[in-house]
Scaffold this motif. Structure first.
Motif, PDB file in Angstrom:
ATOM      1  N   ASP A   1      60.138 -12.199 -56.186  1.00 15.15           N
ATOM      2  CA  ASP A   1      61.324 -12.216 -55.331  1.00 15.15           C
ATOM      3  C   ASP A   1      62.022 -13.554 -55.545  1.00 15.15           C
ATOM      4  OD1 ASP A   1      63.215 -12.415 -53.233  1.00 15.15           O
ATOM      5  OD2 ASP A   1      62.021 -11.062 -51.968  1.00 15.15           O
ATOM      6  N   TYR A   2      63.036 -13.579 -56.432  1.00 14.54           N
ATOM      7  CA  TYR A   2      63.719 -14.821 -56.751  1.00 14.54           C
ATOM      8  C   TYR A   2      64.487 -15.380 -55.554  1.00 14.54           C
ATOM      9  CZ  TYR A   2      62.730 -13.817 -61.676  1.00 14.54           C
ATOM     10  OH  TYR A   2      62.104 -13.564 -62.873  1.00 14.54           O
ATOM     11  N   GLY A   3      64.992 -14.506 -54.696  1.00 20.60           N
ATOM     12  CA  GLY A   3      65.728 -14.968 -53.524  1.00 20.60           C
ATOM     13  C   GLY A   3      64.846 -15.789 -52.600  1.00 20.60           C
ATOM     14  N   LYS A   4      63.632 -15.294 -52.345  1.00 18.25           N
ATOM     15  CA  LYS A   4      62.709 -16.048 -51.498  1.00 18.25           C
ATOM     16  C   LYS A   4      62.236 -17.325 -52.201  1.00 18.25           C
ATOM     17  CE  LYS A   4      61.069 -12.118 -48.762  1.00 18.25           C
ATOM     18  NZ  LYS A   4      59.911 -11.266 -48.387  1.00 18.25           N
TER      19      LYS A   4
ATOM     20  N   GLY B   1      67.973 -15.327 -58.680  1.00 18.04           N
ATOM     21  CA  GLY B   1      68.105 -15.340 -57.227  1.00 18.04           C
ATOM     22  C   GLY B   1      69.401 -15.954 -56.762  1.00 18.04           C
ATOM     23  N   VAL B   2      70.230 -16.366 -57.709  1.00 14.99           N
ATOM     24  CA  VAL B   2      71.493 -17.017 -57.383  1.00 14.99           C
ATOM     25  C   VAL B   2      72.390 -16.924 -58.612  1.00 14.99           C
ATOM     26  CG1 VAL B   2      70.737 -19.294 -58.177  1.00 14.99           C
ATOM     27  CG2 VAL B   2      72.472 -19.134 -56.375  1.00 14.99           C
TER      28      VAL B   2
ATOM     29  N   ASP C   1      64.969 -19.891 -51.664  1.00 11.96           N
ATOM     30  CA  ASP C   1      64.964 -20.448 -50.306  1.00 11.96           C
ATOM     31  C   ASP C   1      63.856 -21.489 -50.141  1.00 11.96           C
ATOM     32  OD1 ASP C   1      67.093 -18.828 -49.640  1.00 11.96           O
ATOM     33  OD2 ASP C   1      65.847 -17.276 -48.694  1.00 11.96           O
TER      34      ASP C   1
END
Length: 331
Positions: A103-106, A135-136, A109
């Motif tokens: 999970d690149y988004g997590k 993730g970005v 963060d």
């Protein structure tokens, strides 16, 4: 090949091996079963540092069977308490899919949280996500910002990555001398990728005066760390330098041997590359030489040997050795 690499280094946390802390003592002695025994109840009692260390033991299989799920579980426990090392570790778990779905988004963060606390590895990892658009959205300016933060904090990989950003002109004006500055910083910090990339710059004369011997020096440093690209580069460049030698293509001499290896200093034999001061030195085990070598502060240019022990002066510039009983082709 000049490239940007993503950092994926898990943090155990600072250990004071000189302290009386039982975990540090056990870990320093490589008694990982004892380290695990000491740390588990502390982690279960909610101590964030202990939870991070326990996660590391599970991740590496030290003192306990390797268990990525348990590693991620304990990293999360510590990260939820705001421990920067654990946030970095959990971010890497999400980034690589270790013990949990990728999970690149997590990961982004968590890297941001840890980077905001000054965690150098998280800053480097965050720069990697911005550079590769994980993730970005790809943002080279943000990547450069975080790589610089990490490089200023002593992270060699981040320094190398910042060099590559300047090399390619991504988010910043293309600047080869600036690339060399950052590759050198990374290389001097011991990063093998930076050492190899600095070697490329010297070999090709990019942003710095071309110097094949310095290029080979940096390739060799990276190769000594097992960098496969550097190993190939060192072997290739060494062959190129040999082919460009003044002796290349000249008739062979039956008694030509290996380059000068030993000299006598104060009654003791030392390697030629250990010489530090000018003076007179006795050459021992003198073998036929037909090449130019070097050592700190001086140049060695010996082109003969008759097998005898001789004394020659060493000036600030060079040693010049000649023999009269060899043909011109063999000098």
């Amino acid at each position: 090949m000049i490239r940007v690499a993503i950092s994926a280094l898990f943090l155990l946390g600072l250990l004071n091996v000189a302290s009386a802390d039982p975990f540090s003592d056990a870990f320093a002695k490589r008694d990982y079963a004892e380290a695990f025994r000491v740390m588990k109840p502390q982690a279960e009692n909610g101590l964030a540092d202990a939870q991070n260390k326990l996660g590391f033991l599970y991740l590496q299989g030290l003192g306990v069977s390797k268990d990525d799920v348990q590693a991620a579980f304990w990293f999360k426990k510590a990260a939820d308490q705001g421990l920067a090392d654990a946030q970095n570790n959990l971010a890497i778990c999400y980034q690589l899919g270790v013990g949990m779905p990728r999970d690149y988004g997590k990961a982004l963060d968590l890297f941001q949280e840890a980077a905001g606390q000054g965690n150098v590895l998280a800053q480097s990892g965050l720069g990697g996500l911005y550079y590769h658009g994980l993730g970005v959205k790809v943002d080279f300016q943000q990547a450069a910002f975080w790589f610089r933060k990490a490089a200023d904090g002593g992270n060699g990989l981040a320094a190398n990555n910042l060099g590559t950003i300047y090399f390619n002109g991504l988010g910043v004006p293309k600047d080869l001398p600036a690339a060399v500055v950052w590759y050198r910083k990374g290389a001097e910090l011991g990063n093998s990728t930076a050492q190899n990339d600095l070697g490329i710059m010297y070999e090709k004369g990019l942003g710095v005066a071309q110097d094949l011997h310095l290029a080979l020096t940096w390739f060799d440093k990276a190769a000594a760390q097992g960098d496969p690209g550097a190993i190939a580069n060192a072997n290739r460049l060494r062959a190129t330098i040999a082919a460009q030698s003044p002796t290349a293509g000249k008739p062979s001499c039956p008694d030509r041997g290996v380059p000068l290896a030993k000299v006598m200093v104060g009654g003791a034999q030392v390697d030629a590359n250990e010489l530090k001061q000018p003076g007179s030195y006795r050459i021992v085990n003198f073998t036929p030489v037909f090449s130019t070598g070097s050592f700190p502060g001086f140049k060695l240019n010996c082109k003969y040997s008759d097998g005898n022990t001789i004394v020659i002066p060493l000036s600030n510039n060079s040693i010049s050795c000649y023999v009269t009983n060899k043909s011109a082709a063999c000098r």
